[in-house]
Design a protein around this motif. Structure first.
Motif, PDB file in Angstrom:
ATOM      1  N   SER A   5      48.126 -78.692  16.945  1.00  0.00           N
ATOM      2  CA  SER A   5      48.895 -78.532  18.184  1.00  0.00           C
ATOM      3  C   SER A   5      49.393 -77.101  18.342  1.00  0.00           C
ATOM      4  CB  SER A   5      50.091 -79.496  18.200  1.00  0.00           C
ATOM      5  OG  SER A   5      49.634 -80.840  18.190  1.00  0.00           O
ATOM      6  N   THR A   6      49.910 -76.520  17.260  1.00  0.00           N
ATOM      7  CA  THR A   6      50.412 -75.142  17.311  1.00  0.00           C
ATOM      8  C   THR A   6      49.264 -74.170  17.596  1.00  0.00           C
ATOM      9  OG1 THR A   6      52.171 -75.687  15.740  1.00  0.00           O
ATOM     10  CG2 THR A   6      51.613 -73.354  16.027  1.00  0.00           C
ATOM     11  N   PHE A   7      48.164 -74.358  16.921  1.00  0.00           N
ATOM     12  CA  PHE A   7      47.017 -73.467  17.117  1.00  0.00           C
ATOM     13  C   PHE A   7      46.466 -73.601  18.546  1.00  0.00           C
ATOM     14  CE2 PHE A   7      42.479 -72.359  16.674  1.00  0.00           C
ATOM     15  CZ  PHE A   7      42.601 -71.086  16.121  1.00  0.00           C
ATOM     16  N   ALA A   8      46.452 -74.831  19.060  1.00  0.00           N
ATOM     17  CA  ALA A   8      45.956 -75.061  20.417  1.00  0.00           C
ATOM     18  C   ALA A   8      46.786 -74.297  21.428  1.00  0.00           C
ATOM     19  CB  ALA A   8      45.949 -76.552  20.730  1.00  0.00           C
ATOM     20  N   ARG A   9      48.125 -74.333  21.275  1.00  0.00           N
ATOM     21  CA  ARG A   9      48.982 -73.599  22.212  1.00  0.00           C
ATOM     22  C   ARG A   9      48.739 -72.100  22.104  1.00  0.00           C
ATOM     23  NH1 ARG A   9      52.778 -77.503  20.507  1.00  0.00           N
ATOM     24  NH2 ARG A   9      53.624 -76.028  18.973  1.00  0.00           N
ATOM     25  N   ARG A  10      48.522 -71.605  20.906  1.00  0.00           N
ATOM     26  CA  ARG A  10      48.355 -70.164  20.702  1.00  0.00           C
ATOM     27  C   ARG A  10      47.075 -69.649  21.342  1.00  0.00           C
ATOM     28  NH1 ARG A  10      49.366 -69.650  15.365  1.00  0.00           N
ATOM     29  NH2 ARG A  10      51.491 -68.984  15.817  1.00  0.00           N
ATOM     30  N   VAL A  11      46.004 -70.435  21.304  1.00  0.00           N
ATOM     31  CA  VAL A  11      44.704 -69.931  21.776  1.00  0.00           C
ATOM     32  C   VAL A  11      44.333 -70.451  23.163  1.00  0.00           C
ATOM     33  CG1 VAL A  11      43.861 -69.658  19.424  1.00  0.00           C
ATOM     34  CG2 VAL A  11      43.410 -71.805  20.642  1.00  0.00           C
ATOM     35  N   TYR A  41      44.438 -74.769  11.090  1.00  0.00           N
ATOM     36  CA  TYR A  41      43.674 -73.597  11.492  1.00  0.00           C
ATOM     37  C   TYR A  41      44.376 -72.331  11.025  1.00  0.00           C
ATOM     38  CZ  TYR A  41      41.065 -76.802  14.475  1.00  0.00           C
ATOM     39  OH  TYR A  41      40.289 -77.832  14.937  1.00  0.00           O
ATOM     40  N   SER A  42      43.579 -71.335  10.682  1.00  0.00           N
ATOM     41  CA  SER A  42      44.124 -70.070  10.184  1.00  0.00           C
ATOM     42  C   SER A  42      44.159 -69.036  11.302  1.00  0.00           C
ATOM     43  CB  SER A  42      43.269 -69.545   9.026  1.00  0.00           C
ATOM     44  OG  SER A  42      41.999 -69.128   9.506  1.00  0.00           O
ATOM     45  N   ALA A  43      44.951 -67.980  11.069  1.00  0.00           N
ATOM     46  CA  ALA A  43      45.047 -66.890  12.042  1.00  0.00           C
ATOM     47  C   ALA A  43      43.705 -66.196  12.226  1.00  0.00           C
ATOM     48  CB  ALA A  43      46.115 -65.881  11.587  1.00  0.00           C
ATOM     49  N   ASP A  44      42.871 -66.204  11.200  1.00  0.00           N
ATOM     50  CA  ASP A  44      41.558 -65.557  11.305  1.00  0.00           C
ATOM     51  C   ASP A  44      40.662 -66.235  12.337  1.00  0.00           C
ATOM     52  OD1 ASP A  44      42.358 -63.843   9.342  1.00  0.00           O
ATOM     53  OD2 ASP A  44      41.333 -64.910   7.712  1.00  0.00           O
ATOM     54  N   GLN A  45      40.988 -67.460  12.721  1.00  0.00           N
ATOM     55  CA  GLN A  45      40.146 -68.196  13.662  1.00  0.00           C
ATOM     56  C   GLN A  45      40.548 -67.992  15.129  1.00  0.00           C
ATOM     57  OE1 GLN A  45      40.710 -72.070  11.399  1.00  0.00           O
ATOM     58  NE2 GLN A  45      38.492 -72.208  11.856  1.00  0.00           N
ATOM     59  N   GLU A  46      41.617 -67.235  15.359  1.00  0.00           N
ATOM     60  CA  GLU A  46      42.085 -67.053  16.735  1.00  0.00           C
ATOM     61  C   GLU A  46      41.046 -66.330  17.596  1.00  0.00           C
ATOM     62  OE1 GLU A  46      45.938 -65.335  17.109  1.00  0.00           O
ATOM     63  OE2 GLU A  46      46.852 -66.700  15.644  1.00  0.00           O
ATOM     64  N   ARG A  47      40.383 -65.343  17.017  1.00  0.00           N
ATOM     65  CA  ARG A  47      39.385 -64.587  17.787  1.00  0.00           C
ATOM     66  C   ARG A  47      38.247 -65.488  18.228  1.00  0.00           C
ATOM     67  NH1 ARG A  47      33.675 -63.534  16.987  1.00  0.00           N
ATOM     68  NH2 ARG A  47      33.171 -61.661  18.192  1.00  0.00           N
ATOM     69  N   ASP A  48      37.722 -66.335  17.305  1.00  0.00           N
ATOM     70  CA  ASP A  48      36.631 -67.240  17.663  1.00  0.00           C
ATOM     71  C   ASP A  48      37.088 -68.274  18.700  1.00  0.00           C
ATOM     72  OD1 ASP A  48      34.893 -65.950  16.053  1.00  0.00           O
ATOM     73  OD2 ASP A  48      34.764 -67.511  14.503  1.00  0.00           O
ATOM     74  N   ALA A  49      38.328 -68.741  18.575  1.00  0.00           N
ATOM     75  CA  ALA A  49      38.825 -69.734  19.523  1.00  0.00           C
ATOM     76  C   ALA A  49      38.976 -69.124  20.921  1.00  0.00           C
ATOM     77  CB  ALA A  49      40.156 -70.297  19.034  1.00  0.00           C
ATOM     78  N   ALA A  50      39.492 -67.886  20.982  1.00  0.00           N
ATOM     79  CA  ALA A  50      39.633 -67.232  22.287  1.00  0.00           C
ATOM     80  C   ALA A  50      38.268 -66.956  22.906  1.00  0.00           C
ATOM     81  CB  ALA A  50      40.416 -65.925  22.123  1.00  0.00           C
TER      82      ALA A  50
END
Length: 345
Positions: A5-11, A41-50
């Protein structure tokens, strides 16, 4: 690590979307709790998610998204370039369909487009060699004249060549329109058009004409009737939009290439060689990027080369079995496609 949920909101994705992408193998979580099944999910995955979110907004298929995320930059660029071509083709097809629907809904009884007389004469001269001169398919013996508020376009093709010239109209009255005008009528109007500074192509319900904006004292020369034909013209936009990227470009002197084609047999083989291009038995100085070897019917290629403007001609070659684009090196509004022929081994 973040919960789903947190990662979803971030990306900018929903948790359900992240679960879907995990199930599809597109974006796996960094960790899954073996007891609860919770995804992290890790912070390293934010770029791929975006990037994934942007690709889905661009309607990129999941299979292509996987290739973009997992591949190198060159492979990703190739996948996205191909997708962009598909989107342009779909958009152009939809645009043409909407224009056709507008013509049927509005049923314009009057429309007109104004353009420079010399410009129109030049456009006719450039495209008419590509029109068919045989009666098997009557539409191919016509020049397609179509316009919107932004462009007046003349198109001709005999299925071996395709010529397109675009002009910027001075003024447009009425909705977008298109006419099929027999090529002989267009050629006959050429010397009339060049004598007038500005002309209007006027379309009525059942006929069309060219009208001089300033006919002068002799009213008899102020208007030229244009016959029109009904029929379905080939979808030239699809041909242009599905062209593969060129692998070789040749810039050479127009007259030298025409002289070499005039002396060549049929078919004539064009082959690059450093700073030259071999045209049959002749060698012509050229600036070449890439290499190519392919054959043409000189009776088809020569008129396309001659129709351009300026001292130089540009050939963009994809493959020996794909259309070659012939352009004026200094005029981007005129394009001709010429099909190569089978080479004698």
């Amino acid at each position: 690590m973040d919960t789903i949920s947190t990662f979803a909101r971030r990306v900018g994705l929903t948790p359900s979307a992240l679960r879907f992408y995990d199930d599809c193998g597109v974006l796996r979580p960094a960790h899954v709790d073996p007891d609860s099944g919770y995804r992290y999910y890790s912070a390293d995955q934010e770029r791929d998610a975006a990037l994934l979110r942007a690709l889905r907004q661009a309607e990129v298929p999941l299979a292509d998204i996987t290739a973009v995320l997992a591949g190198d930059p060159a492979s990703a660029r190739e996948v996205l370039t191909a997708h962009a071509r598909r989107l342009r083709s779909r958009a152009d097809t939809a645009h043409a369909a909407v224009e056709a629907a507008l013509r049927m809904v509005e049923q314009p009884s009057h429309g007109e487009v104004s353009v420079g007389g010399a410009e129109l004469a030049s456009a006719i001269r450039q495209v008419h060699p590509a029109a068919a001169r045989t009666p098997e398919v009557p539409e191919l013996g016509c020049v397609l004249v179509e316009w919107t508020t932004e462009v007046l376009r003349l198109v001709a093709t005999d299925r071996y060549r395709l010529a397109v010239r675009e002009l910027v109209p001075h003024r447009v009255v009425g909705p977008p329109n298109r006419l099929l005008v027999p090529v002989d009528a267009m050629v006959a109007a050429l010397p009339w058009a060049v004598r007038h500074d500005a002309v209007r192509l006027v379309a009525e319900a059942d006929d069309a004409s060219l009208v001089a904006d300033h006919p002068g004292d002799d009213a008899a020369t102020g208007e030229v009737p244009l016959p029109t034909r009904d029929g379905n013209y080939p979808d030239y936009r699809r041909v242009l939009d599905t062209l593969a990227p060129h692998t070789c470009r040749i810039v050479t002197t127009r007259t030298a290439l025409l002289d070499a084609l005039a002396a060549a047999g049929n078919p004539v083989v064009l082959e690059t060689g450093g700073d030259t291009v071999h045209v049959g038995d002749a060698t012509v100085s050229a600036v070449c990027s890439g290499t190519a070897r392919l054959a043409f019917d000189p009776a088809v290629l020569a008129p396309a080369v001659a129709a351009g403007v300026g001292p130089d001609v540009l050939l963009e070659i994809t493959a020996a079995d794909q259309p070659t684009v012939v352009r004026s090196a200094d005029q981007g509004s005129f394009t001709t496609l010429v099909m190569p022929v089978r080479m004698d081994q």
